[in-house]
Motif scaffolding. Sequence first.
Motif, PDB file in Angstrom:
ATOM      1  N   GLY A  21       0.677  -1.343  -0.134  1.00 32.94           N
ATOM      2  CA  GLY A  21       0.092  -0.056  -0.009  1.00 32.94           C
ATOM      3  C   GLY A  21       0.823   1.220   0.075  1.00 32.94           C
ATOM      4  O   GLY A  21       0.289   2.361   0.080  1.00 32.94           O
ATOM      5  N   TYR A  22       2.125   1.027  -0.158  1.00 29.72           N
ATOM      6  CA  TYR A  22       2.773   2.546  -0.073  1.00 29.72           C
ATOM      7  C   TYR A  22       3.264   2.660  -1.505  1.00 29.72           C
ATOM      8  O   TYR A  22       2.757   1.962  -2.499  1.00 29.72           O
ATOM      9  CB  TYR A  22       4.562   2.034   0.410  1.00 29.72           C
ATOM     10  N   PRO A  23       3.414   4.131  -1.916  1.00 25.61           N
ATOM     11  CA  PRO A  23       3.489   4.276  -3.208  1.00 25.61           C
ATOM     12  C   PRO A  23       5.005   3.989  -3.957  1.00 25.61           C
ATOM     13  O   PRO A  23       5.880   3.762  -3.096  1.00 25.61           O
ATOM     14  CB  PRO A  23       3.582   6.128  -3.320  1.00 25.61           C
ATOM     15  N   ALA A  24       4.589   4.044  -5.408  1.00 29.97           N
ATOM     16  CA  ALA A  24       5.797   3.598  -5.876  1.00 29.97           C
ATOM     17  C   ALA A  24       5.974   4.558  -7.378  1.00 29.97           C
ATOM     18  O   ALA A  24       5.024   5.126  -7.772  1.00 29.97           O
ATOM     19  CB  ALA A  24       5.728   2.178  -6.577  1.00 29.97           C
ATOM     20  N   ILE A  25       7.231   4.502  -8.018  1.00 30.18           N
ATOM     21  CA  ILE A  25       7.463   5.037  -9.294  1.00 30.18           C
ATOM     22  C   ILE A  25       7.536   3.982 -10.402  1.00 30.18           C
ATOM     23  O   ILE A  25       8.562   3.350 -10.178  1.00 30.18           O
ATOM     24  CB  ILE A  25       8.210   6.562  -9.299  1.00 30.18           C
ATOM     25  N   VAL A  26       6.899   4.045 -11.407  1.00 27.88           N
ATOM     26  CA  VAL A  26       7.190   3.111 -12.406  1.00 27.88           C
ATOM     27  C   VAL A  26       6.942   3.725 -13.948  1.00 27.88           C
ATOM     28  O   VAL A  26       6.322   4.545 -14.023  1.00 27.88           O
ATOM     29  CB  VAL A  26       5.872   1.907 -12.210  1.00 27.88           C
ATOM     30  N   ALA A  27       7.728   2.976 -14.785  1.00 28.61           N
ATOM     31  CA  ALA A  27       7.772   3.721 -15.897  1.00 28.61           C
ATOM     32  C   ALA A  27       7.464   2.712 -16.970  1.00 28.61           C
ATOM     33  O   ALA A  27       7.937   1.512 -16.877  1.00 28.61           O
ATOM     34  CB  ALA A  27       9.229   4.127 -16.482  1.00 28.61           C
ATOM     35  N   ALA A  28       6.880   3.192 -18.341  1.00 32.17           N
ATOM     36  CA  ALA A  28       6.498   2.168 -19.121  1.00 32.17           C
ATOM     37  C   ALA A  28       7.761   2.381 -20.272  1.00 32.17           C
ATOM     38  O   ALA A  28       8.410   3.464 -20.345  1.00 32.17           O
ATOM     39  CB  ALA A  28       5.301   2.839 -20.138  1.00 32.17           C
ATOM     40  N   ILE A  29       8.036   1.057 -20.859  1.00 34.03           N
ATOM     41  CA  ILE A  29       9.182   1.239 -21.719  1.00 34.03           C
ATOM     42  C   ILE A  29       8.751   1.197 -23.319  1.00 34.03           C
ATOM     43  O   ILE A  29       7.667   0.809 -23.428  1.00 34.03           O
ATOM     44  CB  ILE A  29      10.303   0.200 -21.381  1.00 34.03           C
ATOM     45  N   ILE A 144       5.669   7.881 -17.130  1.00 35.02           N
ATOM     46  CA  ILE A 144       6.103   7.677 -15.895  1.00 35.02           C
ATOM     47  C   ILE A 144       4.910   7.863 -14.887  1.00 35.02           C
ATOM     48  O   ILE A 144       4.100   8.790 -14.953  1.00 35.02           O
ATOM     49  CB  ILE A 144       7.309   8.559 -15.325  1.00 35.02           C
ATOM     50  N   THR A 145       4.653   7.000 -13.950  1.00 38.40           N
ATOM     51  CA  THR A 145       3.541   7.087 -13.051  1.00 38.40           C
ATOM     52  C   THR A 145       3.861   7.030 -11.536  1.00 38.40           C
ATOM     53  O   THR A 145       4.805   6.246 -11.212  1.00 38.40           O
ATOM     54  CB  THR A 145       2.242   6.122 -13.355  1.00 38.40           C
ATOM     55  N   TYR A 146       3.249   7.793 -10.838  1.00 38.95           N
ATOM     56  CA  TYR A 146       3.371   7.707  -9.284  1.00 38.95           C
ATOM     57  C   TYR A 146       1.902   6.712  -9.198  1.00 38.95           C
ATOM     58  O   TYR A 146       0.902   6.880  -9.605  1.00 38.95           O
ATOM     59  CB  TYR A 146       3.245   8.858  -8.655  1.00 38.95           C
ATOM     60  N   VAL A 154      -4.232   5.205  -6.988  1.00 41.51           N
ATOM     61  CA  VAL A 154      -3.634   6.318  -7.337  1.00 41.51           C
ATOM     62  C   VAL A 154      -2.891   6.357  -8.490  1.00 41.51           C
ATOM     63  O   VAL A 154      -1.589   5.582  -8.475  1.00 41.51           O
ATOM     64  CB  VAL A 154      -3.122   7.189  -6.307  1.00 41.51           C
ATOM     65  N   VAL A 155      -3.259   6.635  -9.509  1.00 42.47           N
ATOM     66  CA  VAL A 155      -2.211   6.694 -10.736  1.00 42.47           C
ATOM     67  C   VAL A 155      -2.079   8.225 -11.085  1.00 42.47           C
ATOM     68  O   VAL A 155      -2.817   8.740 -11.792  1.00 42.47           O
ATOM     69  CB  VAL A 155      -2.742   5.881 -11.746  1.00 42.47           C
TER      70      VAL A 155
END
Length: 303
Positions: A21-29, A144-146, A154-155
Amino acid sequence: MVTTSAPGKLFILGEHAVVYGYPAIVAAINKRIFVTTRIVIKNSDEINTLGVSDNRFVRQALLYFKKTFQIHESIAITTRSAFSDTVGFGSSSAVTVATIASLNALFQRKLSNNDIFNLSYDVVKNIQGVASGADVAASVYGGITYYQKKEKTVVKKIECGKIHLIVGYSGVKADTVTIIKKVVNLYEGKKAFVENIFVDISLLVEKGLHHLEHKEYEQFGTCMNKNHALLHKLGVSTLMLDTMVKAALDAGAWGAKLSGAGGGDCIIAIGPQSKKQKIEEAIEHVGGEIIDVSISLEGTKII
Ligand code: MEV
């Protein structure tokens, strides 16, 4: 007949903690998986998953879609992938998203990206048991999404200019589910220890978000380094991942860390363009393989 594609992903910050349940940052490639669907006059579905060795995701996505929308026709599905499913770029989520998106277009269901996310996340979660959905979000929305999955998802797209990632493959395919379970076991045994790590990771994600939004890439690199140290403490790094991270930093990278579940797969590094070649050579020198990857703004789409 409809063909859709969906991008793979790289975790930038916050892996593992995001499952809790914590946030992350992820990116599409810019490496994508393609899925073609068509109706066939047969008694059963035909599934041909080229380039995707685990066909459970396509099968389950098809079954789930048919059940949800009361579809009785037989479907033929073929896949094609622009990346190996051994490198940890989220092929399972990408193929699930592309399958749901393709069926959506084939049967003109007019699902929103949000609906595609929810259906795909259900499929991935049912198969894996535990999953944050961050890689599903990257495959659906691109960029890039939070990302945070709590009571509500949350996106948030991050506007951060162009960041150039250097990606080094360790040569070892990680078994994501096994490593997630290892962390779950640790969490159950040493809850306070693991919670503290997750809280520290989440603070780095918030800090990292701020630096990205202000295009402070060097400071962002420091967040990556601290995140790697915390993942190491969590026990998901390997000697090879640590060695590649150190090689990148010694060669002038601002930041480097493992990306994804750990246990193998890839590291990511960022640094000044002038040092790119030196950083890549340093990673290769310690036995890593450079994979040419860039961040892509495009999420799933019809071809
Ligand atoms: C795996 O790519 C990343 C993890 O955080 C799992 C997940 O987010 O589902 C370890």
